[in-house]
Scaffold this active site. Sequence first.
Site, PDB file in Angstrom:
ATOM      1  N   SER A   1       0.847  -1.196   0.000  1.00  0.00           N
ATOM      2  CA  SER A   1       0.000   0.000   0.000  1.00  0.00           C
ATOM      3  C   SER A   1       0.884   1.249   0.000  1.00  0.00           C
ATOM      4  O   SER A   1       2.073   1.179   0.334  1.00  0.00           O
ATOM      5  CB  SER A   1      -0.937  -0.013   1.210  1.00  0.00           C
ATOM      6  OG  SER A   1      -0.224  -0.234   2.396  1.00  0.00           O
TER       7      SER A   1
ATOM      8  N   GLU B   1       0.956   5.571   0.864  1.00  0.00           N
ATOM      9  CA  GLU B   1       0.307   6.685   1.568  1.00  0.00           C
ATOM     10  C   GLU B   1       0.651   8.029   0.919  1.00  0.00           C
ATOM     11  O   GLU B   1       1.799   8.264   0.556  1.00  0.00           O
ATOM     12  CB  GLU B   1       0.776   6.657   3.025  1.00  0.00           C
ATOM     13  CG  GLU B   1       0.203   7.774   3.872  1.00  0.00           C
ATOM     14  CD  GLU B   1       0.566   7.601   5.341  1.00  0.00           C
ATOM     15  OE1 GLU B   1       0.493   6.465   5.870  1.00  0.00           O
ATOM     16  OE2 GLU B   1       0.933   8.612   5.958  1.00  0.00           O
TER      17      GLU B   1
ATOM     18  N   THR C   1      -3.536  11.069   4.276  1.00  0.00           N
ATOM     19  CA  THR C   1      -3.502  11.571   5.654  1.00  0.00           C
ATOM     20  C   THR C   1      -4.576  12.637   5.896  1.00  0.00           C
ATOM     21  O   THR C   1      -5.187  13.172   4.964  1.00  0.00           O
ATOM     22  CB  THR C   1      -2.117  12.148   6.008  1.00  0.00           C
ATOM     23  OG1 THR C   1      -1.845  13.215   5.105  1.00  0.00           O
ATOM     24  CG2 THR C   1      -1.035  11.093   5.896  1.00  0.00           C
ATOM     25  N   TYR C   2      -4.765  12.927   7.180  1.00  0.00           N
ATOM     26  CA  TYR C   2      -5.825  13.837   7.643  1.00  0.00           C
ATOM     27  C   TYR C   2      -5.211  14.775   8.666  1.00  0.00           C
ATOM     28  O   TYR C   2      -4.509  14.318   9.581  1.00  0.00           O
ATOM     29  CB  TYR C   2      -6.903  12.976   8.301  1.00  0.00           C
ATOM     30  CG  TYR C   2      -8.117  13.680   8.825  1.00  0.00           C
ATOM     31  CD1 TYR C   2      -9.200  13.961   8.002  1.00  0.00           C
ATOM     32  CD2 TYR C   2      -8.208  14.038  10.179  1.00  0.00           C
ATOM     33  CE1 TYR C   2     -10.344  14.572   8.499  1.00  0.00           C
ATOM     34  CE2 TYR C   2      -9.349  14.655  10.679  1.00  0.00           C
ATOM     35  CZ  TYR C   2     -10.410  14.911   9.838  1.00  0.00           C
ATOM     36  OH  TYR C   2     -11.540  15.511  10.331  1.00  0.00           O
TER      37      TYR C   2
ATOM     38  N   ARG D   1      -5.434   8.808  16.690  1.00  0.00           N
ATOM     39  CA  ARG D   1      -5.707   9.903  17.615  1.00  0.00           C
ATOM     40  C   ARG D   1      -5.363  11.229  16.947  1.00  0.00           C
ATOM     41  O   ARG D   1      -6.117  12.177  16.988  1.00  0.00           O
ATOM     42  CB  ARG D   1      -4.859   9.751  18.887  1.00  0.00           C
ATOM     43  CG  ARG D   1      -5.161  10.833  19.900  1.00  0.00           C
ATOM     44  CD  ARG D   1      -4.111  10.914  20.971  1.00  0.00           C
ATOM     45  NE  ARG D   1      -2.859  11.473  20.470  1.00  0.00           N
ATOM     46  CZ  ARG D   1      -1.795  11.680  21.217  1.00  0.00           C
ATOM     47  NH1 ARG D   1      -1.825  11.374  22.494  1.00  0.00           N
ATOM     48  NH2 ARG D   1      -0.685  12.189  20.694  1.00  0.00           N
ATOM     49  N   GLY D   2      -4.189  11.272  16.299  1.00  0.00           N
ATOM     50  CA  GLY D   2      -3.736  12.505  15.664  1.00  0.00           C
ATOM     51  C   GLY D   2      -2.941  13.367  16.613  1.00  0.00           C
ATOM     52  O   GLY D   2      -2.917  13.137  17.822  1.00  0.00           O
ATOM     53  N   ASP D   3      -2.274  14.340  16.041  1.00  0.00           N
ATOM     54  CA  ASP D   3      -1.512  15.326  16.814  1.00  0.00           C
ATOM     55  C   ASP D   3      -1.971  16.690  16.345  1.00  0.00           C
ATOM     56  O   ASP D   3      -1.849  16.993  15.156  1.00  0.00           O
ATOM     57  CB  ASP D   3      -0.007  15.217  16.506  1.00  0.00           C
ATOM     58  CG  ASP D   3       0.604  13.959  17.090  1.00  0.00           C
ATOM     59  OD1 ASP D   3       0.269  13.632  18.236  1.00  0.00           O
ATOM     60  OD2 ASP D   3       1.396  13.317  16.379  1.00  0.00           O
TER      61      ASP D   3
ATOM     62  N   ALA E   1      -7.053   6.770  20.082  1.00  0.00           N
ATOM     63  CA  ALA E   1      -7.453   6.057  18.863  1.00  0.00           C
ATOM     64  C   ALA E   1      -8.410   4.903  19.180  1.00  0.00           C
ATOM     65  O   ALA E   1      -9.341   4.632  18.410  1.00  0.00           O
ATOM     66  CB  ALA E   1      -6.209   5.535  18.146  1.00  0.00           C
TER      67      ALA E   1
ATOM     68  N   TYR F   1       3.685   1.239  16.902  1.00  0.00           N
ATOM     69  CA  TYR F   1       4.985   1.911  17.106  1.00  0.00           C
ATOM     70  C   TYR F   1       6.029   0.920  17.630  1.00  0.00           C
ATOM     71  O   TYR F   1       6.219   0.796  18.847  1.00  0.00           O
ATOM     72  CB  TYR F   1       4.812   3.081  18.095  1.00  0.00           C
ATOM     73  CG  TYR F   1       3.825   4.097  17.582  1.00  0.00           C
ATOM     74  CD1 TYR F   1       4.236   5.177  16.812  1.00  0.00           C
ATOM     75  CD2 TYR F   1       2.456   3.928  17.815  1.00  0.00           C
ATOM     76  CE1 TYR F   1       3.319   6.078  16.294  1.00  0.00           C
ATOM     77  CE2 TYR F   1       1.531   4.819  17.293  1.00  0.00           C
ATOM     78  CZ  TYR F   1       1.972   5.891  16.540  1.00  0.00           C
ATOM     79  OH  TYR F   1       1.054   6.764  16.018  1.00  0.00           O
TER      80      TYR F   1
ATOM     81  N   HIS G   1       5.725   4.750  20.977  1.00  0.00           N
ATOM     82  CA  HIS G   1       5.204   6.086  20.670  1.00  0.00           C
ATOM     83  C   HIS G   1       5.933   7.133  21.527  1.00  0.00           C
ATOM     84  O   HIS G   1       6.166   6.909  22.719  1.00  0.00           O
ATOM     85  CB  HIS G   1       3.688   6.116  20.951  1.00  0.00           C
ATOM     86  CG  HIS G   1       3.056   7.409  20.568  1.00  0.00           C
ATOM     87  ND1 HIS G   1       2.844   8.424  21.468  1.00  0.00           N
ATOM     88  CD2 HIS G   1       2.631   7.871  19.372  1.00  0.00           C
ATOM     89  CE1 HIS G   1       2.278   9.461  20.836  1.00  0.00           C
ATOM     90  NE2 HIS G   1       2.138   9.139  19.563  1.00  0.00           N
TER      91      HIS G   1
ATOM     92  N   PHE H   1      12.608  15.222  10.997  1.00  0.00           N
ATOM     93  CA  PHE H   1      11.295  14.588  11.016  1.00  0.00           C
ATOM     94  C   PHE H   1      11.359  13.262  11.798  1.00  0.00           C
ATOM     95  O   PHE H   1      10.479  12.963  12.606  1.00  0.00           O
ATOM     96  CB  PHE H   1      10.835  14.358   9.569  1.00  0.00           C
ATOM     97  CG  PHE H   1       9.422  13.869   9.454  1.00  0.00           C
ATOM     98  CD1 PHE H   1       8.366  14.645   9.895  1.00  0.00           C
ATOM     99  CD2 PHE H   1       9.151  12.620   8.906  1.00  0.00           C
ATOM    100  CE1 PHE H   1       7.064  14.190   9.803  1.00  0.00           C
ATOM    101  CE2 PHE H   1       7.847  12.149   8.814  1.00  0.00           C
ATOM    102  CZ  PHE H   1       6.803  12.937   9.259  1.00  0.00           C
TER     103      PHE H   1
ATOM    104  N   HIS I   1       3.953  -0.857   3.683  1.00  0.00           N
ATOM    105  CA  HIS I   1       3.158   0.356   3.463  1.00  0.00           C
ATOM    106  C   HIS I   1       4.154   1.500   3.249  1.00  0.00           C
ATOM    107  O   HIS I   1       4.902   1.839   4.172  1.00  0.00           O
ATOM    108  CB  HIS I   1       2.270   0.629   4.687  1.00  0.00           C
ATOM    109  CG  HIS I   1       1.469   1.890   4.607  1.00  0.00           C
ATOM    110  ND1 HIS I   1       0.252   1.968   3.942  1.00  0.00           N
ATOM    111  CD2 HIS I   1       1.687   3.129   5.119  1.00  0.00           C
ATOM    112  CE1 HIS I   1      -0.238   3.196   4.062  1.00  0.00           C
ATOM    113  NE2 HIS I   1       0.616   3.928   4.759  1.00  0.00           N
TER     114      HIS I   1
END
Length: 281
Positions: free
Chosen positions: A9, A11, A43-44, A102-104, A119, A141, A145, A212, A262
């Site tokens: 997959s 992304e 992504t969101y 969950r997101g940041d 999440a 993770y 995490h 990053f 992925h």
Amino acid sequence: MKLTNKSISFEFFPTKTEIGAEKLLIVAKQLQIACNPVFFSCTYGAGGSTKDRTLNTVLQIFHATNTATAPHLSCVGDSKDAIKSLLDVYQQQGIKRIVALRGDLPSGMGMATGELRYAADLVSFIREQTTEQFHIEVAAYPEVHPQATSMENDLKYFVNKVKAGANSAITQYFFNADSYFYFVERVQKMGINIPIIPGIMPITNYSKFARFSDACGAELPRWIRKQLEAYGDDIKSIQAFGTEVITRLCEELLLGGAPGLHFYTLNQAEPSLAIWNNLQG
Ligand code: FAD
């Protein structure tokens, strides 16, 4: 190497302009033709900051490639009503997969608000609202995490997400295959048997990439850091070395039983394709 029974997959992130959208469709078609992926994902931005762009990008890729395309969906900063409305739209549009996170919240957006805190809460909410309509992916993770209070707790909370109804998981990227195998072994001992797909980040530059990686808790081994540093601005050498290192990582993962790969494409085809082509050899 045989990749036919592996879940591949790719992304993307949502595009901002029409030109960006056109370019991304070319990238997605290229990857679709070369690799026949099981799905693409997009992504969101936490707090709904890319809600419309994620939706548009997902639908464009889905229709252009005829390949399942999964929106990422995060719960931090969003209300249950907003999430439910988005789930309704995805269902109406024939979307069958979701990456639930969950997101940041980006810095400057204040403290996390929202009715769903983790999440696992989002996965439960999606199941409650839509039963088995969506295949749900969650994040894993292997190197722990960055905000986890301990490895044990992080593993326990991962198990909670799966028990809440996740069908499979995608990992944060990493460069140390042992961390992946150890993670899989630990959660299997805790009764988890869903596919856990390694997230693969091609290396295409040095300083941005190193920053990053630090921020998201992916440890860049000293030997890789030193070699990338030594190349300075020589992007060609960085990319050739990066492709070799990541190809070896993928080989080790697949030979060790990883159920797929992925790729974090950063909306580019070539870096992932170079690794893909090496894996065919
Ligand atoms: P959770 O599983 O909720 O975990 C977050 C932290 O809380 C962990 O430290 C965990 O140990 C802890 N925790 C969990 N449950 C509990 C509990 N009950 N009590 C106390 N502590 C708990 N971010 C985006 O904003 N948009 C994206 O599109 C996006 N896509 C991603 C895709 C992948 C494959 C991955 C790996 C990450 C992605 N991220 C994305 C980043 C992700 O949102 C962040 O890493 C975020 O900090 C954690 O999200 P999570 O879903 O793993 O959270």
